[in-house]
Design an enzyme around this catalytic site. Structure first.
Site, short mmCIF file in Angstrom:
data_model
loop_
_atom_site.label_atom_id
_atom_site.label_comp_id
_atom_site.label_asym_id
_atom_site.label_seq_id
_atom_site.Cartn_x
_atom_site.Cartn_y
_atom_site.Cartn_z
N HIS A 1 1.13 -1.20 0.03
CA HIS A 1 -0.15 -0.08 0.06
C HIS A 1 0.77 1.28 -0.07
CE1 HIS A 1 1.21 -0.40 4.30
NE2 HIS A 1 0.78 0.52 4.36
N HIS B 1 4.83 0.37 0.01
CA HIS B 1 5.67 -0.54 0.95
C HIS B 1 4.69 -1.71 1.54
CE1 HIS B 1 3.81 2.42 3.56
NE2 HIS B 1 3.75 1.75 4.36
N ASP C 1 0.54 4.95 2.08
CA ASP C 1 0.00 5.33 3.31
C ASP C 1 -1.10 6.43 2.91
OD1 ASP C 1 1.35 3.73 4.97
OD2 ASP C 1 2.97 5.18 5.14
N ARG D 1 5.59 5.03 14.85
CA ARG D 1 5.34 5.69 13.38
C ARG D 1 4.89 7.16 13.42
NH1 ARG D 1 0.62 5.46 10.21
NH2 ARG D 1 1.20 4.54 7.97
#
Ligand code: SIN
Length: 282
Positions: A100, A258, A102, A273
Site C-alpha cells: 500500500h 511498501h 499510506d 510511526r
C-alpha cells in the site's frame, strides 16, 4: 572531527542508508539539505543506531512538514502524533501487511512516514518498498494514456470489510489502540500522480486502498487494479529494509508503496510511526 555524511544506496530502484548524522542532535541547514536531497533522490532513506524519544521523532518529522494525527489508531498519551505499531508473540496479523501507499483514502494524503524501530524479531520483520516512478515509466504508452485519464477511488475499508476497528479489536498488540469511533474514509485522486517537488510522474494506484476507478464499477475496475498492483511491485522496482533497534526509515508516500512482511510468527516487533501531512494530489 565531524564524521563524514555517507549515502549508500540499498538497491538501484530505491532506498539509501545515510550514515554520519546523529538525529538526536540539532540538524543544521547543511545536513538538512543533504537529507532532503537524498529523500527526493532515493525515495526511502534510513539511519542506523539512532536514539530518539517520541518527542525527537516528532521534531524531526517537523523538518519534512506538519506531523499528522492518524485517523484510525490512538497516539501515545504524551505525543499524539506518534502511534505505536506493535505485533506481539500472540498476534497472527501485522499492521501494514499488504502492499500500500499510506493514507491514499484521505482527501489530502500524508506526504511521508517516519518509522523508528524499538524492538525487532531475531529474524524476519523486514519491510519492502517499491518505486512508483519506475512502475509508471515501465508501462506501455497505451497504458500510460489510459491511466492519465483515470481517477482512482481509494477507500480505507477496502481491506477491512466492516471497519478497521472491528476487524482488529481482538489483536493482542494493537486491538485497544484502534479508535472505535473512526469512520471509513474515501478519496478520489488521479491514477498517475505528479510529484510536487521532483515533477516526475508515478503510479498512484494500490491494491489495498484503490477500490475502483471513477465512473466505473468495482467489477469493471478490478482487473486493471489487479494488473497494476502486481506490476507495481515487480522485484526490479523494489528494495528490502532489515530493521535493528535504533533504525529510523523515512519514506516518500508520493512515489512509493511498501509492505511490512509478516514472517516472524511467535516473535515481537514494536515500532513508532509518525506521518506527515501532504498536499493536494495532482
Ligand atoms: C506501515 O505500513 O506504515 C508499517 C510498515 C512496517 O511496520 O514496516
Amino acid at each position: 572531527m565531524a564524521k563524514p555524511v555517507i549515502i549508500t544506496p540499498l538497491s538501484s530502484a530505491l532506498g539509501a542508508e545515510i550514515s554520519g548524522i546523529n538525529l538526536a542532535e540539532p540538524l543544521d541547514d547543511e545536513k538538512w539539505d543533504i537529507i532532503h536531497r537524498a529523500w527526493l533522490d532515493h525515495l526511502m532513506i534510513f539511519f542506523r543506531d539512532q536514539t530518539l524519544s517520541p518527542r525527537q521523532q516528532v521534531d524531526l518529522a517537523h523538518r519534512f512538514g506538519n506531523p499528522a494525527i492518524y485517523t484510525f489508531i490512538k497516539g501515545l498519551p504524551d505525543q499524539p502524533e506518534v502511534t505505536e505499531i506493535l505485533k506481539t508473540e500472540k498476534d497472527q496479523v501485522n499492521f501494514g501487511g499488504r502492499w500500500h501507499t499510506d493514507t491514499t483514502y484521505k482527501e489530502i494524503p500524508d506526504r511521508g512516514t517516519l518509522l523508528y524501530a524499538h524492538e525487532v524479531p531475531e529474524s524476519g520483520g523486514d519491510t519492502l518498498f517499491a518505486n512508483m516512478y519506475l512502475a509508471y515509466e515501465a508501462l506501455s504508452d497505451g497504458m500510460k494514456d489510459l491511466l492519465d485519464g483515470l481517477v482512482a477511488v481509494n477507500n480505507s475499508d477496502k481491506s477491512y470489510p466492516g471497519g478497521r476497528a472491528r476487524a482488529q479489536k481482538n489483536y493482542d498488540g494493537m486491538g485497544k489502540s484502534y479508535r472505535e469511533d473512526s469512520e471509513a474514509l474515501e478519496a478520489e485522486h488521479p491514477a498517475v500522480r505528479t510529484h510536487p517537488e521532483t515533477g516526475r510522474k508515478g503510479l498512484y494506484v494500490n491494491g489495498s486502498h484503490t477500490l475502483r476507478f471513477k465512473n466505473m464499477s468495482i467489477e469493471e475496475s478490478k482487473p486493471l487494479i489487479d494488473y497494476l498492483s502486481a506490476h507495481a511491485i515487480r522485484p526490479e522496482f523494489t528494495c528490502r529494509l532489515k530493521w535493528f533497534p535504533g533504525t529510523l526509515a523515512i519514506w516518500d508516500n508520493r512515489c512509493t508503496q511498501h509492505l511490512a512482511i509478516n514472517d516472524y510468527a511467535g516473535q515481537r516487533r514494536r515500532m513508532h510511526r509518525v506521518t506527515i501531512e501532504g498536499e493536494p494530489v495532482v
